[in-house]
Scaffold this motif. Structure first.
Motif, PDB file in Angstrom:
ATOM      1  N   VAL A   1     -30.268   0.381  17.803  1.00  0.00           N
ATOM      2  CA  VAL A   1     -31.654   0.669  17.424  1.00  0.00           C
ATOM      3  C   VAL A   1     -31.835   0.705  15.902  1.00  0.00           C
ATOM      4  O   VAL A   1     -32.734   0.042  15.367  1.00  0.00           O
ATOM      5  N   PRO A   2     -31.012   1.454  15.143  1.00  0.00           N
ATOM      6  CA  PRO A   2     -31.180   1.438  13.676  1.00  0.00           C
ATOM      7  C   PRO A   2     -31.060   0.055  13.060  1.00  0.00           C
ATOM      8  O   PRO A   2     -31.821  -0.292  12.152  1.00  0.00           O
ATOM      9  N   VAL A   3     -30.101  -0.752  13.541  1.00  0.00           N
ATOM     10  CA  VAL A   3     -29.920  -2.089  12.982  1.00  0.00           C
ATOM     11  C   VAL A   3     -31.143  -2.961  13.263  1.00  0.00           C
ATOM     12  O   VAL A   3     -31.640  -3.675  12.378  1.00  0.00           O
TER      13      VAL A   3
ATOM     14  N   ILE B   1      -7.815   8.526   9.602  1.00  0.00           N
ATOM     15  CA  ILE B   1      -8.531   7.678  10.553  1.00  0.00           C
ATOM     16  C   ILE B   1      -9.401   8.535  11.463  1.00  0.00           C
ATOM     17  O   ILE B   1     -10.555   8.210  11.739  1.00  0.00           O
ATOM     18  N   GLY B   2      -8.853   9.639  11.933  1.00  0.00           N
ATOM     19  CA  GLY B   2      -9.620  10.538  12.782  1.00  0.00           C
ATOM     20  C   GLY B   2     -10.804  11.154  12.068  1.00  0.00           C
ATOM     21  O   GLY B   2     -11.892  11.289  12.643  1.00  0.00           O
ATOM     22  N   ALA B   3     -10.619  11.527  10.794  1.00  0.00           N
ATOM     23  CA  ALA B   3     -11.726  12.111  10.031  1.00  0.00           C
ATOM     24  C   ALA B   3     -12.848  11.098   9.851  1.00  0.00           C
ATOM     25  O   ALA B   3     -14.034  11.434   9.983  1.00  0.00           O
ATOM     26  N   VAL B   4     -12.487   9.852   9.551  1.00  0.00           N
ATOM     27  CA  VAL B   4     -13.486   8.799   9.399  1.00  0.00           C
ATOM     28  C   VAL B   4     -14.228   8.570  10.712  1.00  0.00           C
ATOM     29  O   VAL B   4     -15.462   8.445  10.740  1.00  0.00           O
ATOM     30  N   ALA B   5     -13.490   8.527  11.820  1.00  0.00           N
ATOM     31  CA  ALA B   5     -14.106   8.290  13.124  1.00  0.00           C
ATOM     32  C   ALA B   5     -15.060   9.427  13.496  1.00  0.00           C
ATOM     33  O   ALA B   5     -16.176   9.187  13.971  1.00  0.00           O
ATOM     34  N   ASN B   6     -14.633  10.667  13.270  1.00  0.00           N
ATOM     35  CA  ASN B   6     -15.505  11.805  13.588  1.00  0.00           C
ATOM     36  C   ASN B   6     -16.783  11.776  12.759  1.00  0.00           C
ATOM     37  O   ASN B   6     -17.887  12.001  13.268  1.00  0.00           O
ATOM     38  N   GLY B   7     -16.653  11.508  11.471  1.00  0.00           N
ATOM     39  CA  GLY B   7     -17.832  11.428  10.613  1.00  0.00           C
ATOM     40  C   GLY B   7     -18.765  10.315  11.021  1.00  0.00           C
ATOM     41  O   GLY B   7     -19.993  10.472  11.004  1.00  0.00           O
ATOM     42  N   ALA B   8     -18.189   9.184  11.410  1.00  0.00           N
ATOM     43  CA  ALA B   8     -19.005   8.046  11.840  1.00  0.00           C
ATOM     44  C   ALA B   8     -19.764   8.375  13.122  1.00  0.00           C
ATOM     45  O   ALA B   8     -20.944   8.012  13.270  1.00  0.00           O
ATOM     46  N   ARG B   9     -19.117   9.064  14.056  1.00  0.00           N
ATOM     47  CA  ARG B   9     -19.766   9.400  15.321  1.00  0.00           C
ATOM     48  C   ARG B   9     -20.932  10.367  15.111  1.00  0.00           C
ATOM     49  O   ARG B   9     -22.001  10.205  15.700  1.00  0.00           O
ATOM     50  N   ILE B  10     -20.714  11.347  14.260  1.00  0.00           N
ATOM     51  CA  ILE B  10     -21.806  12.285  13.961  1.00  0.00           C
ATOM     52  C   ILE B  10     -22.964  11.544  13.288  1.00  0.00           C
ATOM     53  O   ILE B  10     -24.135  11.762  13.607  1.00  0.00           O
ATOM     54  N   GLY B  11     -22.629  10.656  12.360  1.00  0.00           N
ATOM     55  CA  GLY B  11     -23.667   9.900  11.664  1.00  0.00           C
ATOM     56  C   GLY B  11     -24.472   9.024  12.607  1.00  0.00           C
ATOM     57  O   GLY B  11     -25.699   8.913  12.480  1.00  0.00           O
ATOM     58  N   LEU B  12     -23.810   8.396  13.580  1.00  0.00           N
ATOM     59  CA  LEU B  12     -24.517   7.522  14.515  1.00  0.00           C
ATOM     60  C   LEU B  12     -25.469   8.321  15.410  1.00  0.00           C
ATOM     61  O   LEU B  12     -26.563   7.851  15.726  1.00  0.00           O
ATOM     62  N   VAL B  13     -25.055   9.514  15.823  1.00  0.00           N
ATOM     63  CA  VAL B  13     -25.950  10.358  16.629  1.00  0.00           C
ATOM     64  C   VAL B  13     -27.204  10.716  15.829  1.00  0.00           C
ATOM     65  O   VAL B  13     -28.330  10.656  16.338  1.00  0.00           O
ATOM     66  N   LEU B  14     -27.009  11.086  14.573  1.00  0.00           N
ATOM     67  CA  LEU B  14     -28.154  11.433  13.730  1.00  0.00           C
ATOM     68  C   LEU B  14     -29.041  10.213  13.487  1.00  0.00           C
ATOM     69  O   LEU B  14     -30.273  10.311  13.500  1.00  0.00           O
ATOM     70  N   LEU B  15     -28.429   9.051  13.273  1.00  0.00           N
ATOM     71  CA  LEU B  15     -29.203   7.832  13.047  1.00  0.00           C
ATOM     72  C   LEU B  15     -30.036   7.452  14.258  1.00  0.00           C
ATOM     73  O   LEU B  15     -31.155   6.946  14.123  1.00  0.00           O
ATOM     74  N   ALA B  16     -29.490   7.681  15.451  1.00  0.00           N
ATOM     75  CA  ALA B  16     -30.219   7.335  16.672  1.00  0.00           C
ATOM     76  C   ALA B  16     -31.520   8.117  16.785  1.00  0.00           C
ATOM     77  O   ALA B  16     -32.454   7.687  17.478  1.00  0.00           O
ATOM     78  N   VAL B  17     -31.596   9.250  16.089  1.00  0.00           N
ATOM     79  CA  VAL B  17     -32.826  10.063  16.092  1.00  0.00           C
ATOM     80  C   VAL B  17     -33.680   9.775  14.865  1.00  0.00           C
ATOM     81  O   VAL B  17     -34.897   9.577  14.951  1.00  0.00           O
ATOM     82  N   ILE B  18     -33.037   9.720  13.694  1.00  0.00           N
ATOM     83  CA  ILE B  18     -33.773   9.614  12.431  1.00  0.00           C
ATOM     84  C   ILE B  18     -34.413   8.239  12.265  1.00  0.00           C
ATOM     85  O   ILE B  18     -35.562   8.133  11.812  1.00  0.00           O
ATOM     86  N   ALA B  19     -33.704   7.172  12.618  1.00  0.00           N
ATOM     87  CA  ALA B  19     -34.243   5.820  12.412  1.00  0.00           C
ATOM     88  C   ALA B  19     -35.542   5.581  13.194  1.00  0.00           C
ATOM     89  O   ALA B  19     -36.525   5.095  12.619  1.00  0.00           O
TER      90      ALA B  19
END
Length: 409
Positions: A190-192, A118-136
């Motif tokens: 923002v991405p959505v 659960i922690g690994a999934v949460a950490n990966g999701a948080r990193i992905g959301l930070v990147l999406l906030a810039v890339i999108a």
């Protein structure tokens, strides 16, 4: 096995106990960015699970029994019915995606060396959301009218919605730069919105309602207990809300205009009116073949015949943009019942898990988001959506099952 070989295996397993959690986290991050490594990473864990499941039957004790049983039964029903009908294997989407569902049943076994899935999934999701906030936003400024990062915009919107919910899950020992917090989910706004996918806009409303309910129970974070924190949150909410209202209103107006044109002409030409035609035609087919459907390879053809002069618009697509109709026409209402039992068993397992209220509310939000989005899109007919949805669900159940075992011990 020689002593040297045993030592090599031991060192490999010890190394993997450190590596595997970050492979899982990176897989979730890449799923949010629609990068193929996301699928490959989950495939690696599934392959490990298949190896353990076939070679060491005792490893099945790691799998959530009821959820796994319904998931396997659902997948086997779809595969078996398609083969009994003599449907072709090449290009058979029912076989492909039911195969993914069957493979996910082995995922909990493959996570054996991930201490906190659960922690690994949460950490990966948080990193992905930070990147999406810039890339999108960069993709939008670069000329994408609807952001999909090179893929289907609706698929992108659903996957990042799942990732946003996964980011709410709590890590047992969070890193300082990846703290446990609900606000991670709001990075998806923002991405959505830039994806322009109307069915995904509800993810923002869902997390708002869940957090409002939590605040009403008096569970406020420290930064929100001060006047400055509340004022800052209000300013940000108003700024995002005004921009979001503009985007949402444009998409709603476009849908209304499409339907009004359809009422005047009787010809489907947009996304809203085509869905209306699809659902009407699909319902007619279902009334004639309720129990077993007509098969995944014949579903669109049968619906197209019922659509009359709009049949060409129905057969232009590969699914009916409604998961219940798609499932019922492909494999019958029996398959729909097994699907619903799979998600019901997930919620039942979560409700009895010794985890936090946020964990349980996140599971409920995940199923509600799936139901809302699946009412307008073929969620179960794409590998990105299947892997993200069932991957996160399996990791949640695996982590909860281990917590329960530790509690009993």
């Amino acid at each position: 096995m020689t002593g040297r070989a045993r030592g090599l295996v031991r060192r490999t397993l010890l190394a993997r106990r450190w590596i595997d959690p970050w492979v899982l986290a990176a897989s979730v991050t890449c799923l949010g960015l629609l990068l193929s490594f996301g699928k490959v990473g989950f495939l690696i864990f599934v392959a490990c699970g298949i190896y353990l499941g076939l070679g060491r039957p005792r490893s099945w004790r790691a799998a959530p029994p009821v959820f796994t049983g319904f998931l396997v039964a659902w997948a086997v029903w779809q595969i078996g019915l398609s083969l009994l009908r003599g449907e072709p294997i090449s290009g058979n989407r029912t076989l492909s995606y039911a195969g993914i569902e069957l493979a996910v049943a082995f995922l909990p076994l493959g996570l054996a060396l991930v201490r906190d899935p659960i922690g690994a999934v949460a950490n990966g999701a948080r990193i992905g959301l930070v990147l999406l906030a810039v890339i999108a936003p960069l993709a939008y400024l670069g000329g994408e009218e609807r952001v999909g990062l090179g893929g289907n915009e609706a698929i992108f919107a659903f996957v990042i919605g799942v990732v946003a919910l996964a980011a709410r899950l709590e890590v047992r020992h969070p890193l300082r730069w990846l703290p446990n917090a609900r606000w991670w989910s709001y990075l998806v706004v923002v991405p959505v919105l830039l994806s322009g996918t109307r069915a995904a806009f509800g993810i923002v409303l869902l997390v708002l309602v869940a957090d409002a309910a939590s605040l009403a129970r008096g569970r406020r974070p420290a930064w929100l207990r001060t006047g400055g924190g509340m004022a800052g949150a209000l300013i940000v909410a108003l700024g995002v809300g005004i921009g979001a209202a503009y985007v949402v209103q444009n998409r709603i107006d476009a849908g209304i205009a499409e339907y009004q044109t359809f009422e005047r002409t009787g010809i489907a030409a947009g996304s809203v009116d085509t869905r209306v035609v699809m659902w009407s035609a699909g319902w007619q087919v279902l009334r004639e073949h309720p129990l077993l459907g007509v098969g995944g390879t014949h579903r669109m053809e049968a619906a197209g015949e019922k659509a009359g002069r709009n049949g060409f618009m129905v057969t232009y697509y590969q699914h009916l943009h409604n998961m219940l109709l798609d499932e019922a026409l492909s494999s019958g209402l029996v398959s729909v019942a097994l699907m619903m039992a799979t998600f019901a068993s997930f919620l039942a397992a979560v409700s009895s898990a010794p985890r936090s209220q946020r964990f349980r509310s996140t599971a409920v939000l995940l199923v509600i988001f799936f139901a809302i989005f699946g009412s307008f899109h073929g969620v179960l007919l794409n590998e990105w959506t299947l892997i993200s949805l069932f991957g996160v669900m399996s990791c949640m159940l695996t982590g909860a099952r281990r917590t329960a075992a530790r509690t009993r011990a």
